[in-house]
Design a protein around this motif. Structure first.
Motif, PDB file in Angstrom:
ATOM      1  N   SER A   1      -7.421  28.385  25.771  1.00  0.00           N
ATOM      2  CA  SER A   1      -6.159  28.334  25.017  1.00  0.00           C
ATOM      3  C   SER A   1      -5.022  28.718  25.972  1.00  0.00           C
ATOM      4  O   SER A   1      -5.269  29.293  27.044  1.00  0.00           O
ATOM      5  N   GLY A   2      -3.794  28.368  25.573  1.00  0.00           N
ATOM      6  CA  GLY A   2      -2.639  28.510  26.469  1.00  0.00           C
ATOM      7  C   GLY A   2      -2.428  29.915  27.004  1.00  0.00           C
ATOM      8  O   GLY A   2      -2.017  30.108  28.156  1.00  0.00           O
ATOM      9  N   ASP A   3      -2.735  30.902  26.181  1.00  0.00           N
ATOM     10  CA  ASP A   3      -2.470  32.293  26.594  1.00  0.00           C
ATOM     11  C   ASP A   3      -3.354  32.728  27.771  1.00  0.00           C
ATOM     12  O   ASP A   3      -3.027  33.657  28.486  1.00  0.00           O
ATOM     13  N   MET A   4      -4.509  32.022  27.957  1.00  0.00           N
ATOM     14  CA  MET A   4      -5.454  32.490  28.972  1.00  0.00           C
ATOM     15  C   MET A   4      -4.909  32.328  30.388  1.00  0.00           C
ATOM     16  O   MET A   4      -5.305  33.058  31.294  1.00  0.00           O
ATOM     17  N   SER A   5      -4.005  31.381  30.577  1.00  0.00           N
ATOM     18  CA  SER A   5      -3.437  31.207  31.921  1.00  0.00           C
ATOM     19  C   SER A   5      -1.985  31.681  31.963  1.00  0.00           C
ATOM     20  O   SER A   5      -1.250  31.385  32.901  1.00  0.00           O
ATOM     21  N   TYR A   6      -1.588  32.421  30.937  1.00  0.00           N
ATOM     22  CA  TYR A   6      -0.182  32.864  30.865  1.00  0.00           C
ATOM     23  C   TYR A   6       0.075  33.945  31.905  1.00  0.00           C
ATOM     24  O   TYR A   6      -0.684  34.903  32.027  1.00  0.00           O
TER      25      TYR A   6
ATOM     26  N   ARG B   1      -7.617  33.784  19.596  1.00  0.00           N
ATOM     27  CA  ARG B   1      -7.648  35.043  20.323  1.00  0.00           C
ATOM     28  C   ARG B   1      -6.534  35.961  19.799  1.00  0.00           C
ATOM     29  O   ARG B   1      -5.375  35.565  19.718  1.00  0.00           O
ATOM     30  N   CYS B   2      -6.917  37.169  19.426  1.00  0.00           N
ATOM     31  CA  CYS B   2      -5.960  38.159  18.908  1.00  0.00           C
ATOM     32  C   CYS B   2      -6.084  39.399  19.791  1.00  0.00           C
ATOM     33  O   CYS B   2      -6.732  40.376  19.412  1.00  0.00           O
ATOM     34  N   LEU B   3      -5.498  39.321  20.963  1.00  0.00           N
ATOM     35  CA  LEU B   3      -5.765  40.364  21.958  1.00  0.00           C
ATOM     36  C   LEU B   3      -4.541  41.211  22.274  1.00  0.00           C
ATOM     37  O   LEU B   3      -4.431  41.771  23.365  1.00  0.00           O
ATOM     38  N   GLY B   4      -3.618  41.288  21.327  1.00  0.00           N
ATOM     39  CA  GLY B   4      -2.520  42.242  21.533  1.00  0.00           C
ATOM     40  C   GLY B   4      -1.198  41.570  21.816  1.00  0.00           C
ATOM     41  O   GLY B   4      -1.059  40.350  21.731  1.00  0.00           O
ATOM     42  N   ALA B   5      -0.239  42.406  22.171  1.00  0.00           N
ATOM     43  CA  ALA B   5       1.152  41.959  22.282  1.00  0.00           C
ATOM     44  C   ALA B   5       1.691  42.240  23.686  1.00  0.00           C
ATOM     45  O   ALA B   5       1.117  43.025  24.434  1.00  0.00           O
ATOM     46  N   LEU B   6       2.791  41.581  24.009  1.00  0.00           N
ATOM     47  CA  LEU B   6       3.442  41.793  25.315  1.00  0.00           C
ATOM     48  C   LEU B   6       4.764  42.514  25.086  1.00  0.00           C
ATOM     49  O   LEU B   6       5.436  42.277  24.075  1.00  0.00           O
ATOM     50  N   ASP B   7       5.147  43.343  26.054  1.00  0.00           N
ATOM     51  CA  ASP B   7       6.427  44.037  25.857  1.00  0.00           C
ATOM     52  C   ASP B   7       7.581  43.215  26.442  1.00  0.00           C
ATOM     53  O   ASP B   7       7.380  42.165  27.035  1.00  0.00           O
ATOM     54  N   LYS B   8       8.792  43.718  26.220  1.00  0.00           N
ATOM     55  CA  LYS B   8       9.992  42.953  26.588  1.00  0.00           C
ATOM     56  C   LYS B   8      10.777  43.634  27.694  1.00  0.00           C
ATOM     57  O   LYS B   8      12.014  43.636  27.681  1.00  0.00           O
TER      58      LYS B   8
END
Ligand code: FAD
Length: 417
Positions: A232-237, A274-281
């Motif tokens: 999924s897209g987040d895996m290479s983010y 995938r529900c693996l958390g959030a990113l900060d800003k």
């Protein structure tokens, strides 16, 4: 011309960056103390303030209900309340700006379209970023309804769904999918021996596992997903790359997925999420005299909700973006916003006023696991199901938030003293 240059110089300018639980609650309390009429002294003029709310969306979104919003899009549609329907946001001293905050400096906020808003007081309430489908890319309600319909269609079409990640979001999503679609095979995969990271008791974690099993979710614990095809897209983010897309534009969903676990076991699912958390800003903050203010848990703040730097006493932060609480919760954010708003109002009304300290509350977590199952740990106490039930709302707290945030009514005058 920069939008901020149109205002008179004697007007005190307050900018609120982010208008959801924390930002809107701060707006409401500043309205109460600075703009609402005091019934005992209705002739008293309001202070000359201009309060600007900046958000990339055109409304409040009740994130707490989002997992069910994806499984029940009609319910989901109600979760978005446009700012244009909030009566007091239409006050002439309030300006609501639709735009993306690109930078926040010591005296101004810069948007991605080049506009800038100078301020005397800044309240930062931008929350965290999440990948889709929990992170929403939409900026209008119409776009949002299409967005959740698109995600819903993928969930609806899948006979088997694998949720990766046993934090609060993954648990609630797995439970909502299984409860709304009992015929689907739903698997929850979590890398540790028990789900629910954070300061919670193992007894609480076991209770959550038992509930999931009772609902019919297949719970796979102590197994890390080491490979997934298709990815999924987040895996290479990579947030360190130049100009990465906003996480909300990147999906964690993958159809016809094959998951390989650390043990070598493979799991196939029509849909993996995938529900693996959030990113900060942290990237948007530019405060050279407080370069390290953004720690691992967010922006460091004092008990007054000012950011923890003597150089920027007029900058406040609240909600998920600040390091205030171990567990990021809407209620904690709204309380911090209340303290920040009252302190800003005090300072506007009388420069040098003594500021109020907010209290700290014990960590808590209420998990809504489908419509009839819930689990609550408050501080060290795990609540009984029937006691918890009294605090559970059928609409996942939507109308309670609408009420508390005064989204459909005029807030009353409240002195900040
Ligand atoms: C599925 C799910 C379930 C949850 N369940 C619960 C629960 O049961 N109880 C609970 O207390 N909490 C729950 N939470 C956590 C809760 O939603 C957060 O703690 C809360 O949203 C934090 O509020 P906030 O105002 O700080 O940030 P947010 O609600 O994230 O708001 C941030 C605002 O800033 C805007 N924004 C962000 N970046 C920019 C930018 N660059 N430019 C312009 N605008 C921007 C966003 O559009 C948004 O309006 C849940 C969260 C999720 C995702």
């Amino acid at each position: 011309m920069s939008p901020s240059k149109t205002s008179e110089s004697s007007t005190i300018k307050i900018v609120v960056a982010g208008g959801n639980y924390a930002g809107l609650n701060a707006m409401q309390h500043m309205y109460s103390s600075l703009l609402a009429k005091d019934p005992k002294d209705a002739a008293k003029p309001s202070p000359k303030v201009e309060i600007t709310l900046i958000d990339r969306r055109d409304g409040f979104i009740h994130c707490i209900g989002l997992t069910r919003g994806l499984t029940e899009p009609e319910f989901g549609a109600d979760l978005w309340v446009p700012y244009s329907t909030v009566p007091w946001l239409q006050h002439p001293s309030i300006r609501v700006v639709s735009g993306t905050v690109a930078e926040m400096a010591a005296d101004k906020v810069l948007l991605s379209n080049g506009d800038s808003y100078s301020f005397d007081y800044l309240l930062i309430a931008l929350g965290l970023s999440r990948f889709a489908p929990i992170g929403l890319r939409s900026s209008t309600k119409a776009e949002y309804i299409d967005e959740i319909a698109e995600s819903h269609a993928k969930i609806h079409a899948a006979q088997s769904v694998a949720i990766i990640g046993g934090g609060a979001v993954g648990l609630e999503l797995a439970a909502d999918i299984k409860s709304d679609f009992p015929e689907k095979h739903v698997t929850l995969i979590h890398s540790r021996a028990l789900p629910v990271p954070g300061p919670f008791k193992d007894e609480f974690r076991h209770m959550v596992v038992d509930i999931l099993k009772e609902i019919g979710v297949d719970v796979v614990l102590g197994e890390r997903v080491v490979a997934q095809t298709p990815e999924s897209g987040d895996m290479s983010y990579d947030s360190a790359k130049p100009s990465p897309p906003p996480p909300e534009h990147v999906s964690t969903m993958s159809t016809n997925a094959e998951l390989t676990l650390a043990s070598g076991r493979t799991i196939r699912a029509d849909l993996a999420i995938r529900c693996l958390g959030a990113l900060d800003k942290r990237g948007v903050l530019r405060l050279p005299l407080a370069a390290d203010i953004f720690g691992a848990d967010g922006i460091a703040v004092k008990d007054t909700m000012q950011i923890d730097s003597e150089h920027y006493p007029n900058i406040y932060a609240c909600g998920d973006i600040c390091s205030r609480a171990l567990v990021k919760l809407a209620g904690v954010g709204m309380y911090g916003a209340y303290i920040a708003a009252r302190n800003i109002a005090r300072s506007v009304l009388a420069a040098g006023s003594k500021l109020e300290d907010g209290d700290r509350y014990p960590a808590q977590l209420m998990l809504l696991l489908g419509k009839d199952h819930f689990a609550l740990q408050l501080g060290d106490e795990i609540w009984e199901k029937e006691r918890t039930r009294e605090h559970v709302h059928k609409d996942m707290g939507l109308m309670r938030c609408v009420e508390v945030l005064s989204l459909h009514k005029e807030p009353e005058y409240v002195s900040p003293d």
